[in-house]
Design a protein around this motif. Structure first.
Motif, short mmCIF file in Angstrom:
data_model
loop_
_atom_site.label_atom_id
_atom_site.label_comp_id
_atom_site.label_asym_id
_atom_site.label_seq_id
_atom_site.Cartn_x
_atom_site.Cartn_y
_atom_site.Cartn_z
N GLY A 27 0.80 -1.27 0.26
CA GLY A 27 -0.09 -0.08 -0.16
C GLY A 27 0.65 0.94 -0.23
O GLY A 27 2.10 1.48 0.51
N SER A 28 0.21 2.35 -0.36
CA SER A 28 1.23 3.35 -0.27
C SER A 28 0.83 4.22 0.68
O SER A 28 -0.48 4.53 1.17
N ARG A 29 1.93 4.94 1.61
CA ARG A 29 2.10 5.58 2.23
C ARG A 29 0.62 6.83 2.24
O ARG A 29 0.53 7.47 3.15
N SER A 30 1.35 7.99 1.48
CA SER A 30 0.63 8.65 1.07
C SER A 30 -0.61 8.69 0.75
O SER A 30 -1.21 9.84 1.17
N LEU A 31 -1.29 8.04 0.23
CA LEU A 31 -2.67 7.36 -0.32
C LEU A 31 -3.21 7.31 1.53
O LEU A 31 -4.50 7.68 1.78
N ALA A 32 -2.59 6.59 1.94
CA ALA A 32 -2.83 5.90 3.39
C ALA A 32 -3.71 7.70 4.10
O ALA A 32 -4.46 7.47 5.44
N SER A 33 -2.53 8.08 4.37
CA SER A 33 -2.23 9.69 5.07
C SER A 33 -3.61 10.59 4.88
O SER A 33 -4.23 11.13 5.65
N VAL A 34 -3.70 10.44 3.11
CA VAL A 34 -4.80 11.34 2.80
C VAL A 34 -5.93 10.64 3.97
O VAL A 34 -7.38 11.27 3.82
N GLY A 35 -6.20 9.43 3.48
CA GLY A 35 -7.55 8.51 4.03
C GLY A 35 -8.15 8.89 5.00
O GLY A 35 -9.27 9.20 5.73
N GLU A 36 -6.63 8.70 6.14
CA GLU A 36 -6.87 9.12 7.19
C GLU A 36 -7.12 10.40 7.61
O GLU A 36 -7.77 11.22 8.57
N LEU A 37 -6.44 11.36 6.98
CA LEU A 37 -6.73 12.85 7.17
C LEU A 37 -8.66 13.42 6.35
O LEU A 37 -8.65 14.05 7.57
N PHE A 38 -8.97 12.75 5.55
CA PHE A 38 -10.59 13.20 5.26
C PHE A 38 -11.34 12.13 6.60
O PHE A 38 -11.96 13.39 6.74
N LEU A 39 -10.86 10.90 6.85
CA LEU A 39 -11.20 10.53 7.93
C LEU A 39 -11.68 11.24 9.02
O LEU A 39 -13.08 11.80 10.15
N PHE A 40 -10.15 11.79 9.72
CA PHE A 40 -10.77 12.30 11.03
C PHE A 40 -11.36 13.95 10.86
O PHE A 40 -11.65 14.62 11.81
N THR A 41 -10.78 14.90 9.55
CA THR A 41 -11.46 15.60 9.55
C THR A 41 -13.11 15.52 9.92
O THR A 41 -13.92 16.32 10.15
N ALA A 42 -13.78 14.66 8.79
CA ALA A 42 -15.14 13.68 8.94
C ALA A 42 -15.55 13.77 10.60
O ALA A 42 -16.88 14.57 10.78
N CYS A 43 -14.74 12.75 10.93
CA CYS A 43 -14.61 13.13 12.76
C CYS A 43 -15.12 14.44 13.39
O CYS A 43 -15.96 14.37 14.15
N LEU A 44 -14.10 14.46 12.54
CA LEU A 44 -14.52 16.49 13.54
C LEU A 44 -15.35 17.55 13.22
O LEU A 44 -16.21 18.13 14.20
N THR A 45 -15.68 17.24 12.20
CA THR A 45 -16.84 18.00 11.89
C THR A 45 -18.47 17.53 12.06
O THR A 45 -18.72 18.68 12.62
N VAL A 46 -18.15 16.15 12.69
CA VAL A 46 -19.61 15.64 13.43
C VAL A 46 -19.52 15.67 13.92
O VAL A 46 -20.90 15.90 14.92
N GLY A 47 -18.91 15.99 14.80
CA GLY A 47 -18.31 15.98 15.96
C GLY A 47 -18.37 17.54 16.63
O GLY A 47 -19.55 17.66 17.77
#
Length: 446
Positions: A27-47
Motif C-alpha cells: 500500500g501507498s503511505r501517502s494515500l493512506a495518510s490522505v484517507g486518514e486525514l479525510f476520516l479524522f476531518t469528517a469525525c471533527l466536523t460531525v463532532g
C-alpha cells in the motif's frame, strides 16, 4: 551545460502502491495518510455539528431551567395517566400529568414533566413517576419568567449533559487523529524512533558539555536526541507547514460547523412556515466564506500533497567558525523542483524599548550559498539526496542569546515546485566559539 542536479523529468502523480511484492502490491503511505486525514476531518466536523445541535436543543434549555426558571407551587387537576408511543423496535412510555399554577398574577395550565419531554423504554419507571403525583395534591414546579406558560415538574434532568459525551468523543477522535496523522506525515521514521527511545528513558547521546561552559550560547535542543541515517545528527526544522495546514483545517471545520447549524435552523423555520429571511440573508456572506475556506483548504492540501519532509544531516553539532563539516540534504515527496537553494544565514535580533512599547528588529547580516540545483525530480520511491560540505566562515560570530539580543545561525532551504506551491524551511544551527590554542593561553598568562 546541464546542471549536475538535473535528473530525468517525470510526471508527478499520486501512487496507489509503493512496489510489487510477488503477486501483491504494498500500500501507498501517502494515500493512506490522505484517507486518514479525510476520516479524522469528517469525525471533527460531525463532532462540531453534533455539539452545536445538542447545546442548542438540549443543554441551553436545561441550563435555563436550572438557573433562571422560578419555583412555585402547582396543583394536579387531572388524574395522571400514561402515553404509549410505538416505534419500529420498541415502545416508549411517557407519564401525562396536568397541573395548574399561578405566575405573575395569572393562572396557567402545565403538562410537561420535564423540558425534554422525556419518554422511557421501561414502563415501570414511567409508572413510578406517574404514581408519585396524586390528584388534588400540591407539588413544586418551575416556570419560565420570560414565558410563564412554559413550566416543568422536574428540573434536575441530567440527560442533556450526558448527551455531550457523544460529540466530545467525535471531537477527541478528530483532534487526536489529525494531530497524529500530520505528526506522522511531517516527522521522519528516525525521529519517531528517537522519541520512542527517549520515552523509554534511554539516552542516545551524551549531553554536550559545552552547554554548561557557555551560558550565553542557546541550548542545543532537538539535535542530540535526533540521530541521522547517514551522518551523526539530523538538524531540527524551525517550522512545519503541516501544522499550519492543520490549523487551517481546524478553523475551516469549526467555521462551517457553526454556519451549518444556523443554516439548518433557518431551513427548519422555512419548512415550518416561519421563514426568517433576515437571518437567511445575513447568513449568506458567512456561507460564502465557508465555501471559500473549503476550496482554499482543498487547493492548499493538493499543492502540498506531493511535498514531503526535508531532512538535513550533519557530521557534528554544534559547529565552530573556520571548520568544515559534511552535510547530507534529503528531500522526499513526489514532485518536480524548478529550483532548490540552500543558504547559510546569520540573523541578528535586537529588542529595545520605545516609550512603553517593546520593538523587535531583526536583520540577516551574513548570507552564504551552500548549494543550488535546478530541474530536480523527486520520486515517491526515490528521494533526492545530495552530499555537500559546509564551511563556517572563520570570522563568524558565535550564536548568542540574551534578554535583548540574539544572534542565530540557520540553513535556509527555498524551493520552487513545478505547478505547486513552493516552500521555505529553516534548520537552526548552533555556532560556538572556536577552539583556543594552548600557546594563546600561555601568552596570555605571561
Amino acid at each position: 551545460m546541464r546542471s549536475p542536479f538535473s535528473l530525468h523529468r517525470r510526471r508527478a502523480r499520486l501512487r496507489f502502491h509503493r512496489k510489487k511484492r510477488g503477486t501483491r502490491l504494498s500500500g501507498s503511505r501517502s494515500l493512506a495518510s490522505v484517507g486518514e486525514l479525510f476520516l479524522f476531518t469528517a469525525c471533527l466536523t460531525v463532532g462540531a455539528v453534533a455539539m452545536g445541535l445538542i447545546v442548542y436543543w438540549f443543554v441551553l434549555p436545561q441550563w435555563r431551567v436550572n438557573r433562571h426558571f422560578v419555583r412555585t407551587n402547582c396543583q394536579v387537576i387531572r388524574h395522571p395517566g400514561m402515553k404509549k408511543t410505538t416505534g419500529k423496535d420498541a415502545s416508549l412510555w411517557q407519564p401525562t400529568i396536568t397541573y395548574r399554577y399561578r405566575a405573575n398574577g395569572s393562572t396557567y395550565i402545565g403538562r410537561n414533566y420535564d423540558l425534554l419531554d422525556s419518554r422511557y423504554p421501561s414502563r415501570n419507571k414511567a409508572e413510578a413517576i406517574k404514581d408519585s403525583f396524586k390528584l388534588g395534591q400540591q407539588y413544586p414546579c418551575w416556570y419560565d419568567p420570560l414565558d410563564p406558560g412554559t413550566s416543568v415538574l422536574f428540573s434536575g434532568n441530567p440527560l442533556a449533559y450526558w448527551l455531550l459525551l457523544i460529540p466530545v468523543a467525535f471531537l477527541a477522535i478528530g483532534f487526536g487523529g489529525l494531530g497524529y496523522t500530520l505528526w506522522q506525515f511531517t516527522t521522519s521514521r528516525e525521529r519517531r524512533a528517537a522519541l520512542a527511545q527517549q520515552a523509554a528513558g534511554r539516552e542516545l547521546f551524551d549531553e554536550d558539555q559545552d552547554e554548561t561552559k557557555l551560558p550565553a550560547i542557546p541550548r542545543i535542543e532537538g539535535v542530540s536526541g535526533s540521530p541521522g541515517t547517514t551522518l551523526a545528527y539530523r538538524l531540527p526544522i524551525a517550522a512545519r507547514m503541516g501544522w499550519q495546514l492543520f490549523a487551517i483545517a481546524i478553523g475551516t471545520a469549526c467555521w462551517n460547523a457553526v454556519v451549518a447549524l444556523f443554516v439548518f435552523l433557518g431551513i427548519r423555520r422555512v419548512l415550518a412556515g416561519e421563514a426568517d429571511w433576515i437571518l437567511l440573508v445575513a447568513l449568506l456572506p458567512f456561507l460564502i466564506a465557508g465555501i471559500w475556506l473549503i476550496v482554499h483548504l482543498t487547493r492548499l492540501f493538493w499543492k502540498m500533497s506531493g511535498i514531503g519532509p526535508t531532512r538535513i544531516e550533519i557530521c557534528s553539532h554544534p559547529v565552530r567558525p573556520g571548520e568544515t563539516y559534511k552535510l547530507l540534504f534529503v528531500q522526499t515527496g513526489n514532485m518536480l523542483l524548478d529550483s532548490l537553494n540552500v543558504k547559510l544565514e546569520c540573523e541578528e535580533e535586537s529588542v529595545f524599548q520605545q516609550g512603553t512599547n517593546s520593538i523587535t528588529a531583526s536583520r540577516v547580516v551574513c548570507r552564504q550559498d551552500v548549494f543550488e540545483g535546478v530541474n530536480i525530480s523527486v520520486d515517491a520511491g526515490q528521494p533526492f539526496e545530495h552530499h555537500h560540505t559546509l564551511m563556517i566562515p572563520a570570522s563568524a560570530m558565535h550564536s548568542f542569546i540574551s534578554p535583548h539580543n540574539r544572534i542565530s545561525w540557520r540553513l535556509s532551504v527555498t524551493a520552487r515546485v513545478n505547478k505547486r506551491a513552493g516552500y521555505h524551511r529553516d534548520f537552526p544551527l548552533i555556532v560556538i566559539p572556536g577552539k583556543i590554542e594552548s600557546d594563546t593561553h600561555s601568552g596570555a598568562s605571561a
